[in-house]
Design a protein around this motif. Structure first.
Motif, PDB file in Angstrom:
ATOM      1  N   ILE A 158       0.849  -1.190   0.000  1.00 30.94           N
ATOM      2  CA  ILE A 158       0.000   0.000   0.000  1.00 30.94           C
ATOM      3  C   ILE A 158       0.885   1.240   0.000  1.00 30.94           C
ATOM      4  CG2 ILE A 158      -1.765   1.300   1.271  1.00 30.94           C
ATOM      5  CD1 ILE A 158      -2.720  -1.321   2.451  1.00 30.94           C
ATOM      6  N   PHE A 159       0.527   2.228  -0.811  1.00 28.52           N
ATOM      7  CA  PHE A 159       1.236   3.500  -0.808  1.00 28.52           C
ATOM      8  C   PHE A 159       0.953   4.243   0.495  1.00 28.52           C
ATOM      9  CE2 PHE A 159       1.682   2.987  -5.416  1.00 28.52           C
ATOM     10  CZ  PHE A 159       2.977   3.454  -5.586  1.00 28.52           C
ATOM     11  N   THR A 160       2.019   4.787   1.097  1.00 24.52           N
ATOM     12  CA  THR A 160       1.910   5.555   2.335  1.00 24.52           C
ATOM     13  C   THR A 160       2.364   6.979   2.064  1.00 24.52           C
ATOM     14  OG1 THR A 160       2.361   3.591   3.663  1.00 24.52           O
ATOM     15  CG2 THR A 160       2.642   5.717   4.736  1.00 24.52           C
ATOM     16  N   ASN A 161       1.505   7.944   2.430  1.00 16.58           N
ATOM     17  CA  ASN A 161       1.809   9.360   2.225  1.00 16.58           C
ATOM     18  C   ASN A 161       2.063  10.086   3.540  1.00 16.58           C
ATOM     19  OD1 ASN A 161       1.389   9.191  -0.630  1.00 16.58           O
ATOM     20  ND2 ASN A 161      -0.822   9.210  -0.246  1.00 16.58           N
ATOM     21  N   ASP A 162       2.337   9.318   4.622  1.00 17.55           N
ATOM     22  CA  ASP A 162       2.578   9.943   5.923  1.00 17.55           C
ATOM     23  C   ASP A 162       3.907  10.668   5.984  1.00 17.55           C
ATOM     24  OD1 ASP A 162       0.177   8.919   6.733  1.00 17.55           O
ATOM     25  OD2 ASP A 162       1.013   7.160   7.735  1.00 17.55           O
ATOM     26  N   LEU A 163       4.841  10.284   5.131  1.00 16.34           N
ATOM     27  CA  LEU A 163       6.132  10.969   5.069  1.00 16.34           C
ATOM     28  C   LEU A 163       5.986  12.215   4.210  1.00 16.34           C
ATOM     29  CD1 LEU A 163       9.088  10.657   5.981  1.00 16.34           C
ATOM     30  CD2 LEU A 163       9.551   9.515   3.812  1.00 16.34           C
ATOM     31  N   PRO A 164       6.229  13.411   4.749  1.00 16.59           N
ATOM     32  CA  PRO A 164       5.990  14.659   4.007  1.00 16.59           C
ATOM     33  C   PRO A 164       6.776  14.707   2.705  1.00 16.59           C
ATOM     34  CG  PRO A 164       6.370  15.118   6.334  1.00 16.59           C
ATOM     35  CD  PRO A 164       6.676  13.676   6.131  1.00 16.59           C
ATOM     36  N   LYS A 165       6.088  15.019   1.608  1.00 17.91           N
ATOM     37  CA  LYS A 165       6.677  15.195   0.275  1.00 17.91           C
ATOM     38  C   LYS A 165       7.139  13.881  -0.347  1.00 17.91           C
ATOM     39  CE  LYS A 165       6.288  19.715   0.308  1.00 17.91           C
ATOM     40  NZ  LYS A 165       5.426  20.442  -0.635  1.00 17.91           N
ATOM     41  N   PHE A 166       6.786  12.751   0.255  1.00 17.23           N
ATOM     42  CA  PHE A 166       7.170  11.452  -0.293  1.00 17.23           C
ATOM     43  C   PHE A 166       5.963  10.532  -0.309  1.00 17.23           C
ATOM     44  CE2 PHE A 166      11.295  13.059   0.910  1.00 17.23           C
ATOM     45  CZ  PHE A 166      12.152  12.545  -0.049  1.00 17.23           C
ATOM     46  N   SER A 167       5.962   9.622  -1.299  1.00 18.11           N
ATOM     47  CA  SER A 167       4.967   8.564  -1.363  1.00 18.11           C
ATOM     48  C   SER A 167       5.724   7.248  -1.483  1.00 18.11           C
ATOM     49  CB  SER A 167       4.025   8.763  -2.559  1.00 18.11           C
ATOM     50  OG  SER A 167       3.032   7.761  -2.582  1.00 18.11           O
TER      51      SER A 167
ATOM     52  N   LYS B 155      22.265   6.173   0.379  1.00 17.74           N
ATOM     53  CA  LYS B 155      21.873   6.680   1.686  1.00 17.74           C
ATOM     54  C   LYS B 155      21.392   8.118   1.559  1.00 17.74           C
ATOM     55  CE  LYS B 155      25.037   3.784   4.397  1.00 17.74           C
ATOM     56  NZ  LYS B 155      26.100   3.766   5.426  1.00 17.74           N
ATOM     57  N   GLN B 156      20.346   8.433   2.320  1.00 15.38           N
ATOM     58  CA  GLN B 156      19.772   9.783   2.276  1.00 15.38           C
ATOM     59  C   GLN B 156      19.124  10.090   3.616  1.00 15.38           C
ATOM     60  OE1 GLN B 156      16.743  10.355  -0.674  1.00 15.38           O
ATOM     61  NE2 GLN B 156      16.873  12.592  -0.612  1.00 15.38           N
ATOM     62  N   ASN B 157      19.296  11.319   4.067  1.00 12.76           N
ATOM     63  CA  ASN B 157      18.655  11.785   5.304  1.00 12.76           C
ATOM     64  C   ASN B 157      17.477  12.693   4.946  1.00 12.76           C
ATOM     65  OD1 ASN B 157      20.572  10.436   6.897  1.00 12.76           O
ATOM     66  ND2 ASN B 157      21.953  12.218   6.877  1.00 12.76           N
ATOM     67  N   ILE B 158      16.313  12.356   5.435  1.00 13.58           N
ATOM     68  CA  ILE B 158      15.080  13.108   5.154  1.00 13.58           C
ATOM     69  C   ILE B 158      14.634  13.799   6.432  1.00 13.58           C
ATOM     70  CG2 ILE B 158      12.694  12.942   4.381  1.00 13.58           C
ATOM     71  CD1 ILE B 158      13.467  10.426   2.848  1.00 13.58           C
ATOM     72  N   SER B 159      14.390  15.091   6.336  1.00 10.95           N
ATOM     73  CA  SER B 159      13.954  15.862   7.509  1.00 10.95           C
ATOM     74  C   SER B 159      12.504  15.548   7.834  1.00 10.95           C
ATOM     75  CB  SER B 159      14.124  17.364   7.264  1.00 10.95           C
ATOM     76  OG  SER B 159      15.481  17.671   7.023  1.00 10.95           O
ATOM     77  N   LEU B 160      12.244  15.367   9.107  1.00 16.98           N
ATOM     78  CA  LEU B 160      10.889  15.112   9.591  1.00 16.98           C
ATOM     79  C   LEU B 160      10.375  16.344  10.315  1.00 16.98           C
ATOM     80  CD1 LEU B 160      11.303  11.476  10.989  1.00 16.98           C
ATOM     81  CD2 LEU B 160      10.323  12.175   8.807  1.00 16.98           C
TER      82      LEU B 160
END
Length: 485
Positions: free
Chosen positions: A149-158, A240-245
């Motif tokens: 299932i696609f999750t859109n809870d991560l801002p600006k990411f699906s 590797k990537q760091n995503i701001s929450l």
């Protein structure tokens, strides 16, 4: 008499406190069931949730208090009737009014307290509840990934995950859409496996992907969605990537944005706001009527030639519209009729559009008027429900939580349905606010008077045998039997 009054007060206060907290709990659970999706998964601290439930509980008092008084009064007098305590008091020469006297004084004090609560505390509680609920809705939820299932809870990411190993936390068959540039699906990442680990401060998500590809569409300005654009593919073994929450701290908004709503005002503020809305409504009506009259009904001459023609017509006194129209040629008549019809249609559309705008203003003003009356309906409802419950308990003579609960819920549902229906009619401008907000009280008040009278005269209202004997007397078969005899 002091001991008797103390006994009656103790017998009433216990059930009142018990039923009040039961009603509050039921209403609070109903509220949580309605807004459970807004609270779950937001990473809120328990202090925020406790604060929110406290404010919500304060807004539920107008519904819980009258029902609790009705339940407590039926239980109290029902228990005394079932244990023959009322019979002993009446045998000693004490009337029902004297038995109810200390409770009447208590209910008057509770009604005054309910008015104070409704006028000063309820607006603050409503403001706090509304503001906090809006802030909670804006709070980004915690990242919860589900397989397939696609999750859109991560801002600006699906994100879509094919399979998750619950023991190791490793995810397989990942598909990630990066929407940080707000250009659509122009940045896509596909990986065979990967992990997502949140930092201790919950402000950064450490993303590690294995064996995959990144597909990016090359930016071009201006970008035409109808044409093909060049793209590039980046193949990787480890990425590797760091995503701001956004963090889990709740961002509080300014309460002044909502303080002028009708539920957040006391009586004085409601009066001031209602006067302001009435003045603005009258001013809008006057301006519209003036502009409509000058635009369509009193059109001024456009030039000096028209002024001279108008002066000549006035001197010759031939300004009669029918005579002027009859002197025109056929073509000009048709043109004049077409022009008049066009102006008439435009005027009708303008009036209809403005009427909808004014109706919306009146409906908004009506909410303030309804809220003004609501400040008084709560204490009056407490008073009425006592005079329904006390004599009803003395009549049915059943205590406990069986019959009193059924009867109380039945009466309260009737009261609530009438109240909601009449208030809706008032909001839709069908009836006046006075009738809309007081209709339920006016319907229930005669019932309280009748029950008090019946209980005072020891009338057996709920004695089924009396009704059976009555129907036996009017049975047609019994009448034929008497004639045959």
């Amino acid at each position: 008499m002091k001991r008797l009054h103390s006994f009656i007060l103790k017998s009433f206060l216990g059930p009142l406190a018990f039923t009040f907290f039961i009603c509050m709990f039921v209403l609070l659970m109903q509220f949580l069931w309605r807004y459970i999706d807004e609270l779950v998964g937001k990473g809120l601290e328990w202090t925020i949730i406790a604060e929110f439930l406290f404010y919500v509980s304060a807004t539920l008092v107008p519904m819980a208090l009258p029902l609790a008084i009705l339940l407590a009064s039926i239980m109290t007098f029902g228990n005394m009737g079932e244990n023959y305590e009322l019979t002993a008091m009446k045998a000693a020469g004490i009337s029902l009014q004297r038995i109810m006297k200390p409770l009447i004084i208590l209910i008057i004090l509770i009604s005054l307290g309910a008015f104070y609560f409704s006028n000063y505390i309820m607006p603050v509680a409503s403001l706090k509840t509304t503001t906090l609920l809006i802030d909670i809705k804006k709070q980004n939820p915690e990242l919860i990934l589900k397989e397939g299932i696609f999750t859109n809870d991560l801002p600006k990411f699906s994100v879509k995950v094919g399979e998750i190993d619950k023991n190791t936390g490793m995810m397989y068959n990942l598909l990630i859409y990066d929407h940080r540039e707000n250009l659509g699906n122009t940045d896509v990442t596909i990986a065979d496996s990967g992990t997502m680990v949140t930092s201790k401060d919950k402000l950064t998500l450490n993303l590690t992907l294995y064996s995959g590809n990144i597909y990016q569409e090359v930016k071009q300005k201006p970008r035409n969605r109808n044409k093909n654009h060049p793209s590039r593919r980046i193949k990787f073994q480890v990425f590797k990537q760091n995503i701001s929450l956004p963090g889990t701290d709740l961002k509080r908004s300014d309460e002044n944005r909502y303080k002028n709503s009708y539920r957040m005002l006391n009586l004085k503020q409601l009066d001031q706001q209602e006067d302001t809305l009435k003045f603005k409504l009258d001013e809008d009506k006057h301006i519209f009527a003036k502009s409509l009259s000058s635009k369509y009904f009193q059109k001024e001459p456009r030039n000096l030639l028209q002024d001279s023609v108008k002066s000549v017509l006035v001197k010759q006194k031939i300004l009669d519209a029918d005579s002027l129209f009859s002197n025109l040629s056929l073509l000009k008549r048709q043109t004049t009729i077409s022009y008049a019809l066009d102006k008439g249609r435009k005027t009708r559309e303008t009036i209809s559009r403005k009427n909808n705008e004014l109706s919306a203003q009146v409906k908004w003003q009506r909410k303030f008027t309804n809220e003004w009356h609501r400040k008084f309906t709560l204490p009056f409802a407490c008073f009425i429900f006592f005079f329904i419950g006390a004599p009803l308990g003395a009549i049915i003579r059943k205590g406990g939580l069986g019959m009193p609960v059924i009867v109380s819920i039945l009466f309260f549902i009737i009261y609530y349905i009438i109240s909601m229906t009449a208030e809706r009619f008032s909001k839709e401008l069908v009836i006046e606010p006075v009738w809309g907000m007081w209709m339920s009280s006016l319907v229930v008040l005669p019932l309280g008077i009748i029950l008090t009278y019946k209980a005072t005269t020891d009338s057996s209202v709920f004695n089924i045998e009396n009704y059976i004997d009555f129907f036996k007397k009017i049975n047609p078969l019994n009448l034929f039997k008497k004639k045959d005899a």
